[in-house]
Design a protein around this motif. Structure first.
Motif, PDB file in Angstrom:
ATOM      1  N   LEU A   9      34.606   3.734  48.325  1.00  0.00           N
ATOM      2  CA  LEU A   9      35.312   4.669  49.223  1.00  0.00           C
ATOM      3  C   LEU A   9      36.301   5.497  48.411  1.00  0.00           C
ATOM      4  CD1 LEU A   9      36.243   2.359  52.259  1.00  0.00           C
ATOM      5  CD2 LEU A   9      34.336   3.979  52.095  1.00  0.00           C
ATOM      6  N   ASP A  10      36.408   6.754  48.766  1.00  0.00           N
ATOM      7  CA  ASP A  10      37.347   7.661  48.083  1.00  0.00           C
ATOM      8  C   ASP A  10      38.001   8.504  49.175  1.00  0.00           C
ATOM      9  OD1 ASP A  10      37.265   9.479  45.041  1.00  0.00           O
ATOM     10  OD2 ASP A  10      38.310  10.151  46.840  1.00  0.00           O
ATOM     11  N   TRP A  11      39.312   8.444  49.291  1.00  0.00           N
ATOM     12  CA  TRP A  11      39.992   9.206  50.356  1.00  0.00           C
ATOM     13  C   TRP A  11      39.877  10.698  50.076  1.00  0.00           C
ATOM     14  CZ3 TRP A  11      39.628   5.132  52.766  1.00  0.00           C
ATOM     15  CH2 TRP A  11      40.174   3.926  52.380  1.00  0.00           C
ATOM     16  N   LEU A 103      44.749   5.232  42.882  1.00  0.00           N
ATOM     17  CA  LEU A 103      45.382   5.204  44.201  1.00  0.00           C
ATOM     18  C   LEU A 103      44.404   5.472  45.319  1.00  0.00           C
ATOM     19  CD1 LEU A 103      48.783   7.057  43.655  1.00  0.00           C
ATOM     20  CD2 LEU A 103      48.386   4.628  44.007  1.00  0.00           C
ATOM     21  N   ASP A 104      43.289   6.120  45.046  1.00  0.00           N
ATOM     22  CA  ASP A 104      42.511   6.560  46.208  1.00  0.00           C
ATOM     23  C   ASP A 104      41.068   6.079  46.231  1.00  0.00           C
ATOM     24  OD1 ASP A 104      40.942   8.484  44.792  1.00  0.00           O
ATOM     25  OD2 ASP A 104      41.077   9.833  46.504  1.00  0.00           O
ATOM     26  N   GLU A 105      40.756   5.049  45.445  1.00  0.00           N
ATOM     27  CA  GLU A 105      39.381   4.570  45.473  1.00  0.00           C
ATOM     28  C   GLU A 105      39.321   3.061  45.642  1.00  0.00           C
ATOM     29  OE1 GLU A 105      37.114   6.292  42.161  1.00  0.00           O
ATOM     30  OE2 GLU A 105      38.436   8.003  42.443  1.00  0.00           O
ATOM     31  N   LEU A 106      38.326   2.626  46.405  1.00  0.00           N
ATOM     32  CA  LEU A 106      38.104   1.195  46.617  1.00  0.00           C
ATOM     33  C   LEU A 106      36.632   0.885  46.422  1.00  0.00           C
ATOM     34  CD1 LEU A 106      40.099   0.592  49.955  1.00  0.00           C
ATOM     35  CD2 LEU A 106      40.885   0.105  47.634  1.00  0.00           C
TER      36      LEU A 106
HETATM   37 MG    MG Z   1      39.305   9.663  43.726  1.00  0.00          MG
END
Ligand code: MG
Ligand code: DCP
Ligand code: MG
Length: 491
Positions: A9-11, A103-106
């Protein structure tokens, strides 16, 4: 053993989404978030007008003269949002198998959730069925196995007649469910990738953006990868790309850097010769879409945080100092991400360690020395001041203890903090994402930040002292450029 099933996932326009939570009026305008003279990100409305991520602010303002610009130099609200979203997603994944990247990837390893639900799918005769999110109660959602949720990365959808294909189709339904809960409960949109490994999932997720998810069946991995530049495979990057291209073509310019071309010219043995056994094999698998690096669940508090860089040759004290300054800046930023919540240090690292490898040393042989983490790190001082103090008072003295001789030649420097303990006083703090900031409609949108740049075409060198390497494109602080340049010089 079946292959793992991974969701990445990437916001979407992450810093922008966070800013929109603080000021919902930003939702309706094109805006950018700046750090120093750079647009670190911009929302999709701004992208539609031609503004680009990582563009210089001066160029962005030439493109859209009335662009709204928000100052994003204080990372604390992004860190807090990132942590809260991570915690939220982690609760939905069995065993909490969620790894954070930046900060923005899971990355979510949902293999066992999918395996368990395959049975219910079989019971339902491959028709609509109830996907169970828990083994113990009846929570879940209704879904169908007949179609992929979202899009696919190549022309082909996963093969419904194979178990691997079915797993990916179920995972696409799960991904849809997770993303829609994130949106309805936290207000964030994301792009998702679903595949059998982290790298393929991440690359699939980048195919269709924003707010879309994409499945990639590994059967089609080589078709998916073949025309891509090897540098866009996560884990290869510019540095290894340059090494590979130089070894194959003797140059990095005007050469065919596609995966297809490179795997014809470079076999595993050659990659091992270039990068050593471990890295050589890893790069081989990255190029063939067969990398199996597992999801490594991010602990609440890491056992250590470590940053390092390697060099062709690092020989002078000023270079060492500038590299340490760069490494310490990155380490301090990582400590803030991992050890702070809502403006408070929730854990302290007690020990700081400097390690190095001499150029003449065998691979893997390092020497190191440690000291107590100076208290200035946890003070309210500015980042720059903290970094300078730690370099001068702790890291340089450690370096002198490690390297007594005036002449030295180093291949690696590593700075790490270890001995990390939760602060006893820390109580769980609930987040802000559920709450919307009250906005007075009378107030104006953020004023455009007045920002003076020398006439903005020179993107290579900004006034904050960053310079972009003309060989590999890495941005370095100006004082580190010399050391960086030497890295490119043949030994
Ligand atoms: Mg990213
Ligand atoms: N970021 C940064 N500097 C960089 C890269 C990223 O400050 N060199 C920050 C700003 C981004 C965030 O990290 O908001 C996440 O990076 P992404 O590359 O995922 O970009 P966005 O989330 O902004 O946009 P996208 O929708 O393309 O994912
Ligand atoms: Mg993003």
């Amino acid at each position: 053993m079946s292959k793992p099933v991974i969701i990445a996932l990437d916001w979407d326009a992450f810093y922008c989404s966070v800013e929109e939570h603080f000021d919902p009026r930003l939702r309706n305008v094109a805006f950018a978030v700046r750090q120093k003279g750079i647009v670190c990100t911009c929302n999709y409305a701004a992208r539609a007008l031609g503004v680009k991520k990582l563009q210089s602010l001066a160029v962005a303002l030439k493109t859209v003269s009335d662009l709204i610009v928000v100052n994003g130099e204080d990372l604390s609200r992004y860190r807090d949002a990132s942590k809260e979203l991570w915690m939220f997603v982690r609760k939905m994944v069995w065993g909490g198998k969620v790894e954070r990247l930046g900060l923005d990837e899971l990355f979510l390893d949902v293999s066992d959730m999918i395996e368990y639900n395959l049975e219910f799918l079989r019971e339902s005769q491959y028709d609509d069925f109830f996907f169970r999110l828990s083994r113990d109660d009846e929570t879940g959602f209704s879904c169908t196995s007949a179609a992929v949720a979202g899009l696919y990365a190549t022309q082909n959808m996963p093969d419904l007649t194979t178990e691997d294909g079915l797993r990916l189709i179920l995972a696409s339904q799960l991904c849809q469910h997770v993303r829609s809960r994130i949106f309805t409960e936290k207000g964030y949109t994301s792009s998702g990738g679903i595949s059998t490994g982290k790298v393929l999932a991440k690359m699939a997720g980048a195919v269709h953006k924003p707010n879309v998810q994409t499945v990639l069946d590994p059967v089609f991995a080589s078709e998916f990868l073949k025309e891509k530049d090897i540098g866009c495979i996560p884990g290869i990057g510019r540095k290894y790309r340059a090494n590979i291209l130089n070894s194959v073509y003797g140059s990095v310019d005007d050469v065919d850097a596609s995966v297809d071309a490179i795997i014809r010219l470079v076999d595993e043995t050659k990659l091992i010769g270039l990068f050593g056994d471990f890295l050589g094999k890893k790069i081989y698998h990255l190029l063939h879409g067969t990398d199996t690096t597992p999801v490594n669940p991010t602990p609440d508090i890491p056992t250590q945080i470590s940053i390092e860089d390697t060099f062709g040759s690092l020989k002078t004290l000023p270079d060492v100092r500038s590299v340490l300054h760069e490494l310490m800046t990155l380490l301090y930023e990582r400590m803030q991400i991992d050890l702070m919540s809502f403006g408070t240090w929730t854990a302290h690292a007690r020990t700081i360690r400097l390690s190095l490898r001499y150029r003449a040393a065998a691979y893997g042989v390092r020497t190191s020395k440690s000291d107590a983490v100076p208290s200035v790190i946890y003070s309210a001082a500015e980042k720059e001041e903290i970094v300078r103090a730690v370099v001068n008072k702790t890291l340089m003295p450690l370096f002198h203890k490690l390297v007594a001789e005036p002449r030295f030649d180093l291949a690696l420097l590593n700075v790490a903090v270890v001995n990390i303990e939760k602060q006893p006083a820390f109580a769980e703090i609930t987040g802000f994402l559920g709450k919307r900031q009250r906005v007075n409609d009378e107030t104006e949108l953020p004023k455009r930040i007045e920002f003076e740049t020398e006439d903005g075409d020179d993107e290579d060198d900004d006034e904050e002292g960053y310079q972009t390497c003309e060989i590999c494109g890495q941005r370095s602080l100006r004082f580190a450029v010399e050391a960086h340049r030497r890295f490119h010089e043949p030994e």
